[in-house]
Write an enzyme that holds these catalytic residues in place. Sequence first.
Site, PDB file in Angstrom:
ATOM      1  N   CYS A  70       1.191  -1.322   0.171  1.00  0.00           N
ATOM      2  CA  CYS A  70      -0.160  -0.297   0.274  1.00  0.00           C
ATOM      3  C   CYS A  70       0.870   1.530   0.236  1.00  0.00           C
ATOM      4  CB  CYS A  70      -1.334   0.329   0.830  1.00  0.00           C
ATOM      5  SG  CYS A  70       0.118  -0.127   3.148  1.00  0.00           S
ATOM      6  N   CYS A 110      -1.204  -5.045   7.202  1.00  0.00           N
ATOM      7  CA  CYS A 110      -0.771  -4.127   8.160  1.00  0.00           C
ATOM      8  C   CYS A 110       0.184  -3.890   8.918  1.00  0.00           C
ATOM      9  CB  CYS A 110      -1.957  -3.091   8.066  1.00  0.00           C
ATOM     10  SG  CYS A 110      -2.950  -3.547   6.669  1.00  0.00           S
TER      11      CYS A 110
HETATM   12 FE1  FES Z   1      -1.277   0.196   4.196  1.00  0.00          FE
HETATM   13 FE2  FES Z   1      -2.602  -0.774   6.373  1.00  0.00          FE
HETATM   14  S1  FES Z   1      -3.742   0.127   4.444  1.00  0.00           S
HETATM   15  S2  FES Z   1      -0.380  -0.141   6.576  1.00  0.00           S
END
Ligand code: FES
Length: 143
Positions: free
Chosen positions: A34, A103
Amino acid sequence: MAYSAKVMDHFQNPRNVGKIEDASGVGEVGNAKCGDIMKIYLKIENDVIVDVKFNTFGCASAIATSSMATELIKGKPVSEALTLTNKAVVEALDGLPPVKIHCSVLAEEAVKAAIKDYYDRNGIEYDAELFGESGCSNCCHCD
Ligand code: FES
């Protein structure tokens, strides 16, 4: 998506946020999935983590896991902090929704990166394998 009360608590009141100017080791990692980033600072004396601070630019789960990870390693010997897994952090938070498990990898990897930095700065020998794979293998959502 339901978050546990502990996740909400650590997201809204994260522990150990900040920076240590004279840190013994600093680790910064990014989540490939992400793009979120975590930076962690360790103050180590006599092989014990006497202080720890972090900054995370990421989602609620990344902030909560970073906060919990700092609580879990504070006051612990370096060798014990090295065994911290993302799974242990998630369990300490009473779980995360499955799509947010990735995450939690950020916190484990940042702690390891900071310890590696401490070892490198002090010429301490270590087994490179310790810093190879993350506990990500515990998780089946990082496809
Ligand atoms: Fe990036 Fe959780 S969506 S660390």
